[in-house]
Write a protein that holds these residues in place. Structure first.
Motif: not given
Length: 585
Positions: A246-247, A242-243, A249-250
């Motif tokens: 997220r990275s 997930i992390e 995605h950002e």
């Protein structure tokens, strides 16, 4: 567009986040339940000790008031004689009350009774001083039977017991001391061992343990259900997955050159990347703000609020031309919001306009070259046929017409960019049999438009108004009527007045309010972007410059010079734009 995102570290399958949370919840629940059980056990033991202290105190006080105990305490006799009477009596009471011991003793501590007959006659182990002073008390003390919770109560001499034993009189004992206090003639100690209390506590444990186990089972079942739902929502991904997502995605969100907005089902902004904020002119992060409250262009906001599907729609803001696309996101039959992409078409639109102008000028020049060739051929033929005077006269006449047009423009409009635009549009209109006339009151000094970007904005306004006027005047339905366009450029107070009149069919009154709306046009679209941007771009410049624009339909136009229909009536439309001079200099 392809975007590559570099992710460091090995991509390995690890324990899912749902399972990690389940293990954490189970461990936490077990620890909490054990802590609760331990605290409750400690509190129960303290409550049991306090209850036992009250119980033994009550029994001891009852025995101290018993006539049998009072009489034997004052009666003469030995330890054995008193024990022979008191031992059966107190043992019966002890058996009935389920206590560990009941000891009746003399004031000096000599036991008259005890559960262990071998301890009778020996000295009592424990505190006696408060009781000897007449105060009952309780304590926890390790005696012959081990640690116990005990109560020691004084036995006072009563008048009845003293008289019954014949001990009244001056020489015998009395029921009072010399100072008037009641005389202590014995002590009663009643106690229950902590071992007995612990056994009673252990016998009471099954029920609370069963309740605790049931609570733990229910909690674990709830945690398992929550874990199952979380695993379904996270698709079994681990926390590092997930992390990593997220990275990524950002990184993608803030690196793409397209504006991206995600609107949730409640109509609020869920995601907005940097490019979207720049294109829409948003100073703060709009996440969580309802789209209906966003300070953006009305047409763009309407698309977001309606939530309708849109593909490459062109919208104008105060300073940009945006291409907007919107699509609904559905998953398993449920609507999850909408995704909106924004692309900046401002520079492309400007280049397209310049290309159109260049192409039109090129075609005009080609036509002029063709016309000039025809005129040159006419002059040559006149010379060859022996009419040189007529050839010179014809050539001078044509030169004067061309020069007169150029001189009229350059004399009225000194600003070179605008004068070049007028000459090009005049030649372009002539190819469509439309005559562009510069009003005799026109005057635009070269030093009037000097601010950065002001020439470009003036060209946008004048060029689009001229295109619109020429298109209207060249309409096929006009037949053989006049095809004229009049242009007026001059300072008017604190404003620069730009006025363009045409002899077209006129603008119906009901369409005046929507003439500057994006996409409005009387022509058929010939491209994906569609038509109707010209007047919208004019409106964009006027709003950005703080000016005004006015449209007069056929019935409102009065006194327009040179625009008369065949019946002598007024025909056409007037567009009048005012731009503050302060912003152009």
């Amino acid at each position: 567009m392809l975007a590559a995102v570099r992710v460091t570290g090995p991509w390995r399958r690890s324990t899912s986040l749902a399972r990690e949370l389940l293990v954490l919840q189970v461990a936490l629940l077990v620890v909490v339940m054990l802590a609760v059980a331990v605290v409750d056990a400690v509190l129960d033991v303290r409550r049991d000790e306090q209850a036992a202290a009250q119980r033994v105190l009550g029994v001891a006080e009852s025995l101290a008031l018993s006539p049998t105990v009072q009489e034997l305490a004052v009666a003469p006799g030995t330890v054995q004689s008193r024990s022979a009477v008191l031992q059966p009596f107190v043992e019966a009471v002890r058996s009935e009350t389920r206590l560990s011991f009941i000891t009746v003793m003399a004031p000096d501590g000599t036991r008259w009774t005890h559960p262990d007959a071998a301890q009778i006659g020996r000295t009592f182990l424990g505190s006696r001083e408060p009781a000897l002073s007449g105060q009952p008390f309780t304590e926890t003390y390790a005696g012959t039977l081990g640690p116990s919770v005990r109560a020691v109560v004084p036995v006072f001499a009563s008048a009845e017991a003293t008289e019954a034993n014949g001990t009244t009189g001056a020489t015998g004992p009395t029921d009072q001391d010399d100072d008037g206090a009641r005389r202590v003639v014995g002590l009663v100690a009643v106690g229950v061992t902590t071992a007995q209390l612990n056994q009673e506590f252990l016998r009471s444990l099954p029920l609370p343990l069963a309740l605790l186990a049931a609570m733990l089972g229910v909690s674990l079942a709830g945690s398992a259900l929550v874990s199952r739902r979380l695993r379904r929502q996270t698709h079994g991904m681990a926390s590092d997955d997930i992390e990593r997502l997220r990275s990524s995605h950002e990184a993608v969100l803030h690196s793409v050159r397209e504006g991206l907005l995600v609107v949730d089902p409640d109509g609020r902004v869920g995601v907005a990347n940097d490019e979207a904020r720049r294109l829409l002119g948003l100073e703060s992060d709009p996440v969580g703000v309802p789209v209906a409250e966003l300070p953006i262009a009305t047409s763009v906001r309407d698309v977001l609020v309606e939530g309708r599907a849109a593909t490459d729609e062109t919208h104008l803001t105060d300073d940009r031309v945006l291409v907007v696309s919107q699509s609904q996101v559905e998953w398993t039959g449920r609507r999850h919001g909408a995704v909106v992409t924004l692309r900046d078409r401002t520079e492309l639109e400007a280049l397209t306009g310049e290309l159109d102008s260049t192409r039109a000028l090129s075609e005009a020049l080609r036509s002029q070259a063709h016309e000039a060739a025809n005129r040159l051929h006419t002059v040559v033929v006149l010379v060859e046929t022996g009419h040189p005077d007529r050839a010179v006269e014809y050539a001078v006449e044509q030169l004067e017409l061309s020069q007169r047009l150029t001189d009229s423009v350059l004399e009225s409009v000194e600003e070179p960019v605008v004068s070049a635009l007028l000459l090009g549009k005049t030649a372009q209109a002539a190819e469509r049999a439309v005559t562009v006339r510069i009003h005799e009151d026109s005057h635009l000094p070269a030093d009037l438009v000097t601010a950065p970007g002001s020439s470009r904005d003036l060209v946008t306004v004048l060029g689009n108004l001229l295109d619109n006027a020429v298109d209207a005047s060249a309409a096929p339905e006009l037949g053989g009527g006049p095809r004229d366009v009049n242009v007026l450029l001059r300072p008017d107070g604190d404003d620069l007045l730009v006025r363009v009149d045409d002899t077209g069919p006129g603008l119906p009154p009901e369409l005046v309010a929507t003439a500057f709306t994006r996409g409005w046009s009387t022509k058929v679209a010939t491209s994906v972007a569609g038509r109707g941007l010209g007047l919208s771009l004019v409106d964009q410049v006027v709003r950005r410059r703080g000016g005004t624009v006015e449209v007069l339909a056929r019935s409102d136009v009065e006194g327009i010079e040179g625009i008369q229909d065949d019946d002598g009536g007024v025909s056409g439309t007037r567009f009048e734009v005012r731009l503050p001079l302060a912003g152009l200099r």
